[in-house]
Motif scaffolding. Structure first.
Motif, mmCIF file in Angstrom:
data_model
loop_
_atom_site.group_PDB
_atom_site.id
_atom_site.type_symbol
_atom_site.label_atom_id
_atom_site.label_comp_id
_atom_site.label_asym_id
_atom_site.label_seq_id
_atom_site.Cartn_x
_atom_site.Cartn_y
_atom_site.Cartn_z
ATOM 1 N N ASP A 111 0.753 -1.243 -0.009
ATOM 2 C CA ASP A 111 0.009 -0.293 0.084
ATOM 3 C C ASP A 111 0.939 1.259 0.086
ATOM 4 O OD1 ASP A 111 -2.284 -1.443 -0.146
ATOM 5 O OD2 ASP A 111 -2.941 -1.135 1.844
ATOM 6 N N ALA A 112 2.095 1.219 0.707
ATOM 7 C CA ALA A 112 2.820 2.485 0.742
ATOM 8 C C ALA A 112 3.462 2.913 -0.565
ATOM 9 C CB ALA A 112 4.094 2.252 1.710
ATOM 10 N N ILE A 113 3.677 1.685 -1.359
ATOM 11 C CA ILE A 113 4.421 1.846 -2.843
ATOM 12 C C ILE A 113 3.109 2.231 -3.654
ATOM 13 C CG2 ILE A 113 5.404 0.520 -4.867
ATOM 14 C CD1 ILE A 113 6.539 -1.468 -2.878
ATOM 15 N N SER A 114 1.874 1.656 -3.424
ATOM 16 C CA SER A 114 0.573 2.027 -4.397
ATOM 17 C C SER A 114 0.272 3.534 -3.972
ATOM 18 C CB SER A 114 -0.470 1.170 -3.931
ATOM 19 O OG SER A 114 -1.516 1.377 -4.874
ATOM 20 N N GLN A 115 0.341 3.938 -2.775
ATOM 21 C CA GLN A 115 -0.108 5.318 -2.642
ATOM 22 C C GLN A 115 0.755 6.316 -3.463
ATOM 23 O OE1 GLN A 115 0.053 5.623 1.712
ATOM 24 N NE2 GLN A 115 -1.620 4.114 1.777
ATOM 25 N N LYS A 116 2.114 6.101 -3.515
ATOM 26 C CA LYS A 116 3.226 7.028 -4.374
ATOM 27 C C LYS A 116 3.014 6.703 -5.915
ATOM 28 C CE LYS A 116 6.158 8.340 -0.587
ATOM 29 N NZ LYS A 116 5.941 9.644 -0.929
ATOM 30 N N CYS A 117 2.502 5.378 -6.155
ATOM 31 C CA CYS A 117 2.406 5.121 -7.497
ATOM 32 C C CYS A 117 1.123 4.496 -7.846
ATOM 33 C CB CYS A 117 3.821 4.226 -7.996
ATOM 34 S SG CYS A 117 3.939 3.790 -9.825
ATOM 35 N N PRO A 118 0.337 5.190 -8.227
ATOM 36 C CA PRO A 118 -1.090 4.525 -8.536
ATOM 37 C C PRO A 118 -1.015 3.675 -9.833
ATOM 38 C CG PRO A 118 -1.330 7.036 -8.323
ATOM 39 C CD PRO A 118 -0.027 6.603 -8.310
ATOM 40 N N LEU A 119 -0.102 3.789 -10.655
ATOM 41 C CA LEU A 119 0.484 3.114 -11.924
ATOM 42 C C LEU A 119 0.051 1.440 -11.634
ATOM 43 C CD1 LEU A 119 1.110 2.626 -14.952
ATOM 44 C CD2 LEU A 119 3.643 2.885 -14.379
ATOM 45 N N ILE A 120 0.917 1.171 -10.364
ATOM 46 C CA ILE A 120 0.750 -0.380 -9.998
ATOM 47 C C ILE A 120 -0.400 -0.769 -9.458
ATOM 48 C CG2 ILE A 120 2.037 -1.934 -8.647
ATOM 49 C CD1 ILE A 120 4.458 -0.252 -8.233
ATOM 50 N N GLU A 121 -1.266 -1.577 -10.037
ATOM 51 C CA GLU A 121 -2.383 -1.989 -9.368
ATOM 52 C C GLU A 121 -2.390 -3.398 -8.892
ATOM 53 O OE1 GLU A 121 -5.341 -1.629 -12.745
ATOM 54 O OE2 GLU A 121 -5.053 0.279 -13.033
ATOM 55 N N TYR A 122 -3.350 -3.648 -8.109
ATOM 56 C CA TYR A 122 -3.495 -4.949 -7.545
ATOM 57 C C TYR A 122 -4.102 -6.032 -8.580
ATOM 58 C CZ TYR A 122 -2.316 -3.641 -3.061
ATOM 59 O OH TYR A 122 -1.543 -3.075 -1.911
ATOM 60 N N ASP A 123 -3.393 -6.966 -9.100
ATOM 61 C CA ASP A 123 -4.042 -7.880 -10.098
ATOM 62 C C ASP A 123 -3.184 -9.144 -10.156
ATOM 63 O OD1 ASP A 123 -5.004 -8.926 -12.304
ATOM 64 O OD2 ASP A 123 -4.153 -7.361 -13.720
ATOM 65 N N SER A 124 -4.047 -10.162 -9.698
ATOM 66 C CA SER A 124 -3.666 -11.457 -9.525
ATOM 67 C C SER A 124 -3.468 -12.242 -10.943
ATOM 68 C CB SER A 124 -4.532 -12.434 -8.652
ATOM 69 O OG SER A 124 -5.680 -12.559 -9.295
ATOM 70 N N ALA A 125 -4.046 -11.745 -11.958
ATOM 71 C CA ALA A 125 -3.798 -12.402 -13.179
ATOM 72 C C ALA A 125 -2.329 -12.009 -13.841
ATOM 73 C CB ALA A 125 -4.753 -11.645 -14.223
ATOM 74 N N GLU A 164 8.563 6.462 -12.349
ATOM 75 C CA GLU A 164 7.700 6.661 -11.404
ATOM 76 C C GLU A 164 7.528 5.381 -10.255
ATOM 77 O OE1 GLU A 164 2.633 6.823 -11.055
ATOM 78 O OE2 GLU A 164 3.713 7.140 -12.887
ATOM 79 N N ILE A 165 7.876 4.071 -10.765
ATOM 80 C CA ILE A 165 7.916 3.049 -9.890
ATOM 81 C C ILE A 165 8.999 3.347 -9.159
ATOM 82 C CG2 ILE A 165 7.993 0.441 -9.920
ATOM 83 C CD1 ILE A 165 6.358 0.677 -12.429
ATOM 84 N N SER A 166 10.235 3.530 -9.627
ATOM 85 C CA SER A 166 11.439 3.565 -8.934
ATOM 86 C C SER A 166 11.421 4.507 -7.838
ATOM 87 C CB SER A 166 12.769 3.949 -9.920
ATOM 88 O OG SER A 166 12.819 3.043 -10.856
ATOM 89 N N GLY A 167 10.562 5.391 -7.787
ATOM 90 C CA GLY A 167 10.573 6.493 -6.887
ATOM 91 C C GLY A 167 9.693 5.912 -5.704
ATOM 92 N N ALA A 168 8.695 5.302 -6.204
ATOM 93 C CA ALA A 168 7.795 4.751 -4.958
ATOM 94 C C ALA A 168 8.269 3.786 -4.391
ATOM 95 C CB ALA A 168 6.484 4.399 -5.773
ATOM 96 N N VAL A 169 9.247 2.804 -5.050
ATOM 97 C CA VAL A 169 9.928 1.855 -4.313
ATOM 98 C C VAL A 169 10.799 2.473 -3.341
ATOM 99 C CG1 VAL A 169 11.371 -0.098 -4.906
ATOM 100 C CG2 VAL A 169 9.415 0.038 -6.152
ATOM 101 N N ALA A 172 9.543 3.410 -0.131
ATOM 102 C CA ALA A 172 9.018 2.477 0.617
ATOM 103 C C ALA A 172 10.066 1.594 1.227
ATOM 104 C CB ALA A 172 7.903 1.441 -0.045
ATOM 105 N N ALA A 173 11.045 1.550 0.249
ATOM 106 C CA ALA A 173 12.284 0.699 0.815
ATOM 107 C C ALA A 173 13.067 1.470 2.063
ATOM 108 C CB ALA A 173 13.237 0.184 -0.360
ATOM 109 N N GLU A 174 13.140 2.825 2.015
ATOM 110 C CA GLU A 174 13.665 3.585 2.632
ATOM 111 C C GLU A 174 13.006 3.500 4.320
ATOM 112 O OE1 GLU A 174 16.436 7.395 3.224
ATOM 113 O OE2 GLU A 174 14.457 7.658 2.059
ATOM 114 N N SER A 175 11.742 3.823 3.956
ATOM 115 C CA SER A 175 10.899 3.880 5.166
ATOM 116 C C SER A 175 10.540 2.586 6.059
ATOM 117 C CB SER A 175 9.430 4.254 4.616
ATOM 118 O OG SER A 175 8.450 4.288 5.945
ATOM 119 N N PHE A 176 10.626 1.253 5.295
ATOM 120 C CA PHE A 176 10.371 -0.055 5.869
ATOM 121 C C PHE A 176 11.533 -0.717 6.174
ATOM 122 C CE2 PHE A 176 5.975 1.119 4.335
ATOM 123 C CZ PHE A 176 5.217 0.539 5.163
#
Length: 272
Positions: A111-125, A164-169, A172-176
């Motif tokens: 969720d922390a990554i998703s909040q900064k990068c809405p491009l990444i969706e939850y999709d089990s497929a 965009e994904i790199s910034g969010a990752v 989150a990596a630093e925070s967690f």
């Protein structure tokens, strides 16, 4: 939307890429991990691991993960070989099942990554039937049985998406305090000398920590099937202060089977 809504993810390649019996699986992992040289002079922020069947690339993954500390939280990124589902996707299960048990998906980290990068969706497929993350997770578990994961599947080479994904990752990596792991094999089905020549150029690009140069090299040589995941791992770690990557071990499938006409390359890297 947080993950965990679809129960647990069943293993897709147990019994083919790795053993389907828990005790045998963990014994094989530990065998691959044994003898790895401990990397203790600098802080490891990220890693790049191969994702072939363990018969071929397990010794490379073992040399990598056996030498580093695996924290409780890991962001793990890999290619979506089939292109199913969303181009950038978390798995929306609560955990990934293996013959030894279940490794939990870390909803808070996702969720922390998703909040900064809405491009990444939850999709089990995007994760169903895909092996690129599944074959690596037992190595993380063997190094830390308390590990939880944020699994991200990627099927985009768009530089703005990856930035965009790199910034969010990175955030989150630093925070967690999470380790960032990318999944990728190297050159595919070339004569061994040609594979090693292309892989040397790829290794140089990875060790340079220049993800734009890496993507350009891969565009010319097709040297990494998981190039987007590797680019995100490199750039997110760079944003958090990493300054270099180092090859831990390299091999080709020919080193295992002896045939040299059409091999796959495998590299394990750490990012400091």
């Amino acid at each position: 939307m947080s993950g965990g809504i679809n129960g647990t993810r069943k293993p897709a390649v147990a019994g083919t890429f790795y053993p389907a019996v828990g005790d045998y699986l963990l014994a094989e992992v530990k065998n691959h991990l044994s003898g790895a040289a401990l990397i203790k002079s600098e802080k490891v922020m990220g890693a790049i691991s191969p994702h072939a069947g363990w018969y071929y690339s397990g010794h490379v993954a073992g040399a990598l993960f056996g030498g580093i500390r695996v924290p409780d939280k890991v962001i793990i990124l890999g290619p979506n070989h089939k292109g199913a589902g969303h181009v950038a996707a978390f798995d929306d299960s609560s955990g990934w099942e293996f013959p030894f048990g279940t490794v939990p998906v870390d909803g808070g980290l996702c969720d922390a990554i998703s909040q900064k990068c809405p491009l990444i969706e939850y999709d089990s497929a995007a994760h169903a039937g895909e092996h690129s993350l599944e074959v690596i997770i037992p190595f993380l578990y063997a190094r830390n049985a308390d590990v939880s994961i944020a699994p991200i599947s990627l099927y985009t080479h768009d530089k703005s998406d990856l930035a965009e994904i790199s910034g969010a990752v990175a955030a989150a990596a630093e925070s967690f305090g999470a380790l960032v792991v990318a999944s990728s094999d190297m050159s595919h089905y070339l004569p061994d000398p040609a594979a090693r020549r292309i892989d040397r150029a790829t290794i140089k690009a990875v060790e340079s920590m220049d993800y734009a140069a890496l993507l350009e090299n891969v565009k010319l040589n097709q040297g990494l099937c998981g190039a987007p995941a590797v680019a995100v791992a490199m750039e997110s770690c760079r944003q958090n202060g990493a300054r270099r990557a180092k090859l831990v071990k390299y091999a080709t499938s020919g080193d295992i089977e002896g045939g040299r006409d059409a091999v796959v390359g495998y590299g394990g890297f750490v990012i400091f």
